[in-house]
Scaffold this motif. Structure first.
Motif, PDB file in Angstrom:
ATOM      1  N   UNK A  68       0.997  -1.394  -0.249  1.00 27.78           N
ATOM      2  CA  UNK A  68       0.250   0.336   0.025  1.00 27.78           C
ATOM      3  C   UNK A  68       0.905   1.552  -0.011  1.00 27.78           C
ATOM      4  N   UNK A  69       0.667   2.224  -0.779  1.00 32.48           N
ATOM      5  CA  UNK A  69       1.363   3.209  -0.885  1.00 32.48           C
ATOM      6  C   UNK A  69       0.411   4.628  -0.565  1.00 32.48           C
ATOM      7  N   UNK A  70       1.156   4.895   0.870  1.00 32.45           N
ATOM      8  CA  UNK A  70       0.461   6.106   1.679  1.00 32.45           C
ATOM      9  C   UNK A  70       1.055   7.343   0.998  1.00 32.45           C
ATOM     10  N   UNK A  71       0.404   8.164   0.672  1.00 31.28           N
ATOM     11  CA  UNK A  71       1.703  10.126   0.598  1.00 31.28           C
ATOM     12  C   UNK A  71       0.927  11.088   0.805  1.00 31.28           C
ATOM     13  N   UNK A  72       1.778  11.898   1.587  1.00 27.77           N
ATOM     14  CA  UNK A  72       1.315  13.227   1.629  1.00 27.77           C
ATOM     15  C   UNK A  72       2.338  13.895   0.262  1.00 27.77           C
ATOM     16  N   UNK A  73       2.216  13.515  -0.629  1.00 27.10           N
ATOM     17  CA  UNK A  73       3.133  14.360  -2.147  1.00 27.10           C
ATOM     18  C   UNK A  73       1.825  14.646  -2.289  1.00 27.10           C
ATOM     19  N   UNK A  74       2.511  15.694  -3.661  1.00 25.73           N
ATOM     20  CA  UNK A  74       1.700  16.399  -4.698  1.00 25.73           C
ATOM     21  C   UNK A  74       1.095  14.831  -5.261  1.00 25.73           C
ATOM     22  N   UNK A  75      -0.334  15.104  -5.458  1.00 26.36           N
ATOM     23  CA  UNK A  75      -0.897  13.783  -6.228  1.00 26.36           C
ATOM     24  C   UNK A  75      -1.078  13.685  -7.227  1.00 26.36           C
ATOM     25  N   UNK A  76      -0.919  14.417  -7.872  1.00 25.74           N
ATOM     26  CA  UNK A  76      -0.168  14.571  -9.425  1.00 25.74           C
ATOM     27  C   UNK A  76       0.922  14.140  -9.815  1.00 25.74           C
ATOM     28  N   UNK A  77       1.838  14.546  -8.863  1.00 26.73           N
ATOM     29  CA  UNK A  77       3.315  14.424  -9.206  1.00 26.73           C
ATOM     30  C   UNK A  77       3.710  12.731  -9.008  1.00 26.73           C
ATOM     31  N   UNK A  78       2.457  12.686  -7.795  1.00 29.04           N
ATOM     32  CA  UNK A  78       3.366  10.262  -8.113  1.00 29.04           C
ATOM     33  C   UNK A  78       2.651   9.545  -8.778  1.00 29.04           C
ATOM     34  N   UNK A  79       1.251  10.173  -8.954  1.00 29.30           N
ATOM     35  CA  UNK A  79       0.841   9.277 -10.064  1.00 29.30           C
ATOM     36  C   UNK A  79       1.303   9.400 -11.421  1.00 29.30           C
ATOM     37  N   UNK A  80       2.170  10.269 -12.160  1.00 36.01           N
ATOM     38  CA  UNK A  80       2.973  10.649 -12.982  1.00 36.01           C
ATOM     39  C   UNK A  80       4.490   9.770 -13.020  1.00 36.01           C
ATOM     40  N   UNK A  81       4.449   9.685 -11.788  1.00 29.06           N
ATOM     41  CA  UNK A  81       5.926   8.883 -11.310  1.00 29.06           C
ATOM     42  C   UNK A  81       5.471   7.661 -11.335  1.00 29.06           C
ATOM     43  N   UNK A  82       4.689   7.161 -11.015  1.00 28.90           N
ATOM     44  CA  UNK A  82       4.078   5.430 -11.889  1.00 28.90           C
ATOM     45  C   UNK A  82       4.052   5.432 -12.856  1.00 28.90           C
ATOM     46  N   UNK A  83       3.258   6.041 -13.597  1.00 32.40           N
ATOM     47  CA  UNK A  83       3.326   6.040 -14.963  1.00 32.40           C
ATOM     48  C   UNK A  83       4.373   5.640 -16.183  1.00 32.40           C
ATOM     49  N   UNK A  84       4.514   6.425 -14.992  1.00 30.21           N
ATOM     50  CA  UNK A  84       6.347   6.265 -16.343  1.00 30.21           C
ATOM     51  C   UNK A  84       7.200   4.956 -16.145  1.00 30.21           C
ATOM     52  N   UNK A  85       6.620   4.757 -15.014  1.00 33.02           N
ATOM     53  CA  UNK A  85       7.749   3.650 -14.410  1.00 33.02           C
ATOM     54  C   UNK A  85       6.290   2.219 -14.688  1.00 33.02           C
ATOM     55  N   UNK A  86       5.271   2.299 -15.574  1.00 30.30           N
ATOM     56  CA  UNK A  86       4.220   1.761 -15.626  1.00 30.30           C
ATOM     57  C   UNK A  86       4.144   0.561 -14.411  1.00 30.30           C
ATOM     58  N   UNK A  87       3.501   1.526 -13.328  1.00 32.96           N
ATOM     59  CA  UNK A  87       2.972   0.613 -12.177  1.00 32.96           C
ATOM     60  C   UNK A  87       1.819   1.083 -11.946  1.00 32.96           C
ATOM     61  N   UNK A  88       0.983  -0.329 -12.020  1.00 29.31           N
ATOM     62  CA  UNK A  88      -0.120  -0.275 -12.362  1.00 29.31           C
ATOM     63  C   UNK A  88      -0.930  -0.071 -10.448  1.00 29.31           C
ATOM     64  N   UNK A  89      -1.513   1.357 -10.423  1.00 30.14           N
ATOM     65  CA  UNK A  89      -2.132   0.729  -9.149  1.00 30.14           C
ATOM     66  C   UNK A  89      -3.910   0.748  -9.221  1.00 30.14           C
ATOM     67  N   UNK A  90      -4.562   0.647  -8.172  1.00 25.58           N
ATOM     68  CA  UNK A  90      -6.018   0.416  -7.454  1.00 25.58           C
ATOM     69  C   UNK A  90      -6.488   1.113  -6.006  1.00 25.58           C
ATOM     70  N   UNK A  91      -7.922   0.459  -6.349  1.00 29.69           N
ATOM     71  CA  UNK A  91      -8.025   1.494  -5.329  1.00 29.69           C
ATOM     72  C   UNK A  91      -7.523   2.589  -4.906  1.00 29.69           C
ATOM     73  N   UNK A  92      -7.295   3.222  -5.382  1.00 30.64           N
ATOM     74  CA  UNK A  92      -6.905   5.202  -5.042  1.00 30.64           C
ATOM     75  C   UNK A  92      -7.783   6.032  -4.914  1.00 30.64           C
ATOM     76  N   UNK A  93      -7.504   5.931  -3.173  1.00 32.86           N
ATOM     77  CA  UNK A  93      -8.354   6.891  -2.600  1.00 32.86           C
ATOM     78  C   UNK A  93      -6.758   8.378  -2.318  1.00 32.86           C
ATOM     79  N   UNK A  94      -8.190   8.960  -2.969  1.00 31.74           N
ATOM     80  CA  UNK A  94      -7.131  11.285  -2.506  1.00 31.74           C
ATOM     81  C   UNK A  94      -8.407  11.444  -1.879  1.00 31.74           C
ATOM     82  N   UNK A  95      -7.753  12.580  -1.002  1.00 32.34           N
ATOM     83  CA  UNK A  95      -8.214  13.686  -0.182  1.00 32.34           C
ATOM     84  C   UNK A  95      -7.362  14.367  -0.178  1.00 32.34           C
ATOM     85  N   UNK A  96      -7.491  15.491   0.141  1.00 32.17           N
ATOM     86  CA  UNK A  96      -7.337  17.410  -0.038  1.00 32.17           C
ATOM     87  C   UNK A  96      -5.376  16.834   0.707  1.00 32.17           C
TER      88      UNK A  96
END
Ligand code: ADP
Ligand code: ASP
Ligand code: MG
Length: 403
Positions: free
Chosen positions: A269-297
């Motif tokens: 499970x990845x838990x992050x307080x970093x800017x969401x868009x940055x983390x998602x872009x990072x994962x996409x660049x490495x072709x890491x597929x996540x599921x059950x994404x839950x984002x709050x502010x």
């Protein structure tokens, strides 16, 4: 003649005796008057062994080279099964994924099928041959060899069935259908006679590896009936739900009832307080597929399945370098799910499941729902116990009235 596609999994072709049994079953199907296309997996644990070998050479093996390596497993089976059929007097020919026209995108290690051009398969069927295809593999438009993600031979079979207009697609394994839970974990689990595409897809995505989720998605899109059966079972008779599982549209069902429990152990499970868009872009660049994404502010969490993640040390190092302490990987949880159409019509099932877990001292870190599923993230060490508990709660006893 009607076309039947049969897929035989790794345990069904694990040794020479079993390969002969598969060849006999194929010949029986042929004698029953069908054109037969056979899709095979790699023998036994070959894929795991090849992966382990790759990781001895390189802890972060390159995805393209992994595909070159892993496709060899199915290639061995296809040739041996074809030979075994010929020994029994059948006229068989084997093809790789590329030769059978399985065209994918170029996402190595978990590629998706874009189209199937089954011309060579059709030509050989027209010549009266039995065609044996290496599952789990395809070729991209750039002519790169790809694999379809773990369990991907099921997807090859369903996609080929759809492209050929097959009457049905049989997925033959060491278990005689889809059960209310993994029978290796829950001895009291029962075989389910018929399931909808949606329920089966949710069960597969939640970890019931008897069928591959992408394969079920394909079958749903193309309206192909899947028969999940044991390799040792007879050929499907008038009612294939009597000794296997039939996956199709609209099976009879009490709305709101749980049909099965599934779990996934190998997750992080990845838990992050970093800017969401940055983390998602990072994962996409490495072709890491996540599921059950839950984002709050402020925070974001998601689950990553390890099944198709082969460069974990590099991923961890990259996350630490770019995000430091703002991204945390939680590695002691498992995902526990119950599945059924309309099970979240009220919160009855969420409350019942949570109460059962709490009464056994199993706390859940997170709960997520969809219209077909409830997932609890629980202590990995207690995952099997939790599966048995929820199976007992939802599938072995009538539901008590809740306040
Ligand atoms: P194959 O090699 O034939 O593709 P898999 O190992 O991929 O077989 O899938 C079959 C296994 O799936 C079974 O041996 C069983 O332990 C496991 N399994 C997990 N969940 C379920 C379920 N709900 N019903 C049946 N089998 C399940
Ligand atoms: N051999 C591949 C795997 O082990 C594909 C499959 O069995 O469906 O994942
Ligand atoms: Mg499988």
């Amino acid at each position: 003649m009607s076309i039947v596609v049969q897929k035989y999994g790794g345990s069904s072709v694990a040794d020479v005796t079993r390969i002969r049994q598969v060849a006999e079953r194929v010949m029986r199907t042929r004698r029953a008057g069908h054109d037969v296309v056979v899709v095979v997996s790699a023998m036994g644990d070959t894929t795991d062994e090849l992966l382990a070998l790759a990781k001895q050479v390189s802890p972060n093996p390159e995805r393209r080279e992994l595909d070159m390596l892993l496709t060899a497993g199915e290639r061995i089976s296809m040739a041996l099964v074809s030979m075994a059929i010929r020994e029994l007097g059948g006229d068989a020919i084997s093809f790789t994924g590329s030769q059978s026209g399985i065209i994918t995108n170029d996402r190595h290690v978990d590629a998706r099928i874009i189209e199937v051009r089954p011309y060579r398969v059709q030509d050989e069927l027209a010549r009266g041959k039995i065609v044996v295809i290496a599952g789990y593999q395809g070729v991209s438009y750039r002519r790169e060899v790809t694999t379809l993600g773990r369990g991907g031979s099921d997807t090859t079979a369903v996609a080929m069935g759809a492209a050929l207009g097959a009457e049905y697609c049989e997925i033959c394994s060491d278990v005689d259908g889809v059960y209310t839970a993994d029978p290796r974990v829950v001895p009291t689990a029962r075989r389910i006679g018929s399931l909808s595409y949606e329920e089966t897809q949710e069960l597969a995505e939640a970890g019931a590896k008897v069928l591959n989720a992408q394969a079920v998605e394909f079958a749903k899109e193309k309206g192909i009936a899947i028969y999940a059966r044991a390799t040792v079972s007879p050929l499907p008779g008038a009612d294939p739900s009597s000794d296997g599982t039939v996956v199709r549209r609209f099976p009879p069902r009490m709305p709101g009832s749980v049909v099965g429990v599934a779990s996934e152990r190998d997750i992080v499970m990845i838990e992050s307080s970093a800017p969401g868009a940055d983390l998602l872009a990072f994962l996409d660049r490495r072709q890491v597929a996540g599921k059950q994404l839950h984002a709050s502010r402020e925070t974001l969490s998601m689950v990553v399945s390890r099944e198709n993640l082969h460069e974990e040390p590099r991923l961890r190092a990259g996350l630490a370098e770019q995000f430091g302490a703002r991204v945390r990987l939680v590695d002691d949880l498992g995902a526990l799910s119950v599945v059924g159409a309309g099970i979240n019509g009220s919160f009855d099932n969420v409350r019942r499941g949570t109460a059962a877990l709490e009464s056994a001292g199993i706390s859940s870190r997170d709960i997520a729902t969809s219209s077909f599923r409830i997932t609890w993230m629980v202590d990995r060490a207690k995952l099997d116990e939790a599966v048995r508990l929820l199976h007992a709660t939802f599938l072995e006893q009538p539901g008590p009235a809740l306040p």
